[in-house]
Enzyme design. Structure first.
Site, PDB file in Angstrom:
ATOM      1  N   HIS A 101       0.866  -1.176   0.000  1.00  0.00           N
ATOM      2  CA  HIS A 101       0.000   0.000   0.000  1.00  0.00           C
ATOM      3  C   HIS A 101       0.908   1.232   0.000  1.00  0.00           C
ATOM      4  CE1 HIS A 101      -2.477  -3.070   2.062  1.00  0.00           C
ATOM      5  NE2 HIS A 101      -3.553  -2.390   1.661  1.00  0.00           N
ATOM      6  N   ASP A 104       2.249   2.013   3.355  1.00  0.00           N
ATOM      7  CA  ASP A 104       3.222   1.053   3.883  1.00  0.00           C
ATOM      8  C   ASP A 104       4.642   1.527   3.628  1.00  0.00           C
ATOM      9  OD1 ASP A 104       1.058  -0.656   4.359  1.00  0.00           O
ATOM     10  OD2 ASP A 104       1.364  -1.749   2.488  1.00  0.00           O
ATOM     11  N   GLU A 268      -8.683 -13.579  -1.304  1.00  0.00           N
ATOM     12  CA  GLU A 268      -7.929 -13.915  -0.089  1.00  0.00           C
ATOM     13  C   GLU A 268      -8.568 -15.113   0.593  1.00  0.00           C
ATOM     14  OE1 GLU A 268      -6.952 -11.991   4.256  1.00  0.00           O
ATOM     15  OE2 GLU A 268      -6.657 -10.734   2.487  1.00  0.00           O
TER      16      GLU A 268
END
Length: 438
Positions: A101, A104, A268
Site C-alpha cells: 500500500h 506502507d 484472499e
C-alpha cells in the site's frame, strides 16, 4: 543496501531429508513442472504491510516486536530501512515479487502533496533495488482505510470531499505502480460498507463506488497502464457489512455498472471463509466467470471470527485451489501474495524466515500434488462422466434453445422418461484428493 538479517544465509533447496528449518524441502524455483518452473507457476510475493509495518499490536495489547526499522524514530529513515529489509528478505528467500500500500512504504504527511512526495522518494529507492536485484512489483494499492478521514469509507463516504481526496490518493498510487512496472493494481474497500442502516443510503453509496471505479478505469487508459485492475472481496471487518462481500457480489456489482470487463478479483483465503464460503469455492466461482486474477495466500483460525492472516498450511484447500488454477490456465498477471503476519509471540528476526519458508514450501508441495492429480485425470474424468448427458442430443438442444417447456414436457411423456438416481461418488473423490496430498 545495509544487511539487517545478518544471521540468515540465503535459503536453498535441501530436499525432504533436510532437518534444517532454514531450507526448502519442496520449493525449487527453477524446476520445470507441468510445463513451467515452480517460480512461474506460483509467482510468490511478500507483502509490505504485515511484514514490515505491523509491530505485533492487537486491540488488547501493545506491540511485541522490536525490530530495527520499528525502533527508528525518523519516519522516512524507517521507511528507507524497510526497503532494505524487504529486498534482503526477498533475495535470501529467492522470491521474485512484492506488494504494498502507499502508506506502507512511506509515512503520510501533513498534506496530500507532502504524502505524495514521501511516496515518490521511497519509490525511487525501491526502483533502484529492483534494478539491482531483478525483483518485481506484483501489485500496488492505496490505503483508504487507516486515516480517520476514511472512518465512513472512501468512495462511499457521505462527504464528496473525502471522495475527491481518495481519488487523488489512488491516482498517485496508480502512477507509482506504473512507474515501478507493477503487474496489477488492487482496490480493497477496507471501509466501503456500513455499520448501521439507520444512517446509510445503500443506493447512493453504490453509485458513488461505481463512479469511483469508473474514474480509475478512465485514468488507467489515459496513462496507458497495462496492468490488471483487481478488486479484493471481503465480507466484513472493520465494517459490519462491506459492499465487496464475496466474488459473486463483486461480479454482480460490476455487471450492474458495466465494469465487468475492466476488473478481476484478488481472492484472499481468509476472506473467503469469513464470507461463509470455502477458499476453493471463491476461486472456482472466479474462474467460472472469467474473473480470476490473483490470490492473497493465507488462512484464518476456525475458532476465531476475524481475519488472522496466518500462513497457508491447509494442504487440502491449497491443493484444490492450485489444481483449479492450473485447470483454468494458470496465473497471467497475478500470483500468490503472502498477505500474512507472524504471531505476536514470534518476535525474533529469524521467525520471518521460518514463516515464509513454511508458506513457500506449502505452496510448492500443493503444486506438486495438483499436478499429480491432473496427470492422473481421476477428478476430471469423474466430472466429465457426471455431466456426460449434456453432450448428447437432448442436452445440446436444451442449452442451444431448441427445446421449449412444451417440447420438453412432450419428450418426457412420449418417451415415458423416468430418470434413475446416479451416485456422485463424493467419498471416493475425497479419497482420491486425500491420497493425492503428499
Amino acid at each position: 543496501m545495509s544487511e539487517i538479517f545478518t544471521s540468515i544465509k540465503p535459503i536453498e533447496f535441501a530436499g525432504l531429508t533436510s532437518n534444517n528449518p532454514l531450507s526448502y524441502r519442496y520449493y525449487q524455483p527453477k524446476k520445470i513442472i507441468h510445463g513451467k518452473t515452480m517460480e512461474e507457476h506460483l509467482r510468490i510475493a511478500v507483502c509490505w504491510w504485515h511484514t514490515f509495518c505491523w509491530n505485533g499490536f492487537d486491540i488488547f495489547g501493545e506491540g511485541t516486536f522490536s525490530h530495527p526499522w520499528l525502533q527508528q524514530t525518523d519516519a522516512m529513515k524507517a521507511s528507507e530501512m524497510k526497503v532494505d529489509a524487504m529486498f534482503e528478505l526477498l533475495t535470501k528467500l529467492d522470491l521474485k515479487y512484492f506488494t504494498f500500500h502507499d502508506r506502507d512504504i512511506a509515512p503520510e504527511g501533513a498534506s496530500l502533496k507532502e504524502s505524495n512526495a514521501n511516496v515518490q522518494k521511497i519509490a525511487e529507492k525501491i526502483a533502484a533495488q529492483m534494478q539491482a536485484t531483478g525483483k518485481e512489483l506484483l501489485w500496488g494499492t492505496a490505503n483508504l482505510f487507516s486515516n480517520k478521514r476514511y472512518m465512513a469509507g472512501a468512495a462511499t463516504n457521505p462527504n464528496p470531499e473525502v471522495f475527491a481526496y481518495a481519488v487523488a490518493q489512488v491516482k498517485n498510487a496508480i502512477d507509482v505502480t506504473k512507474q515501478l512496472n507493477g503487474h496489477n493494481y488492487v482496490f480493497w474497500g477496507g471501509r466501503e460498507g456500513y455499520d448501521t442502516l439507520l444512517n446509510t443510503d445503500l443506493k447512493q453509496e453504490a453509485e458513488q463506488f461505481a463512479k469511483f471505479l469508473s474514474l480509475a478505469v478512465d485514468y488507467k487508459h489515459k496513462i496507458g497502464f497495462k496492468g490488471t485492475f483487481l478488486i479484493e472481496p471481503k465480507p466484513c471487518e472493520p465494517t459490519k457489512h462491506q459492499y465487496d462481500y464475496d466474488t459473486a457480489t463483486v461480479f454482480a456489482f460490476l455487471q450492474k455498472f458495466g465494469l465487468e470487463k475492466e476488473f478481476k478479483v484478488n481472492i484472499e483465503g481468509n476472506h473467503a471463509t469469513l464470507s461463509g464460503h470455502s477458499y476453493p469455492h471463491e476461486v472456482a466461482y472466479a474462474l467460472a466467470n472469467n474473473m480470476f486474477g490473483s490470490i492473497d495466500a493465507n488462512q484464518g483460525d476456525a475458532q476465531l471470527g476475524w481475519d488472522t492472516d496466518q500462513f497457508p498450511m491447509n494442504l487440502s484447500d491449497v491443493t484444490q485451489v492450485i489444481y483449479m488454477i492450473l485447470q483454468g490456465g494458470g496465473f497471467t498477471t497475478g500470483g500468490f501474495n503472502f498477505d500474512t503476519k507472524l504471531r505476536r509471540q514470534s518476535i525474533d528476526l529469524a521467525d520471518y524466515f521460518y514463516a515464509h519458508i513454511s508458506g513457500v514450501d506449502s505452496l510448492a508441495r500443493c503444486l506438486i500434488n495438483a499436478v499429480d492429480l491432473i496427470e492422473q485425470d481421476k477428478l476430471t474424468a469423474a466430472v466429465k462422466e457426471r455431466y456426460h448427458g449434456w453432450q448428447g442430443n437432448l442436452g445440446k438442444e436444451i442449452l442451444s434453445g431448441k427445446q421449449t417447456t412444451d417440447s420438453l414436457a412432450k419428450y418426457v411423456l412420449e418417451n415415458n422418461t423416468n430418470p434413475k438416481p446416479v451416485s456422485a461418488h463424493q467419498e471416493l473423490l475425497e479419497m482420491v484428493l486425500n491420497n493425492g496430498i503428499k
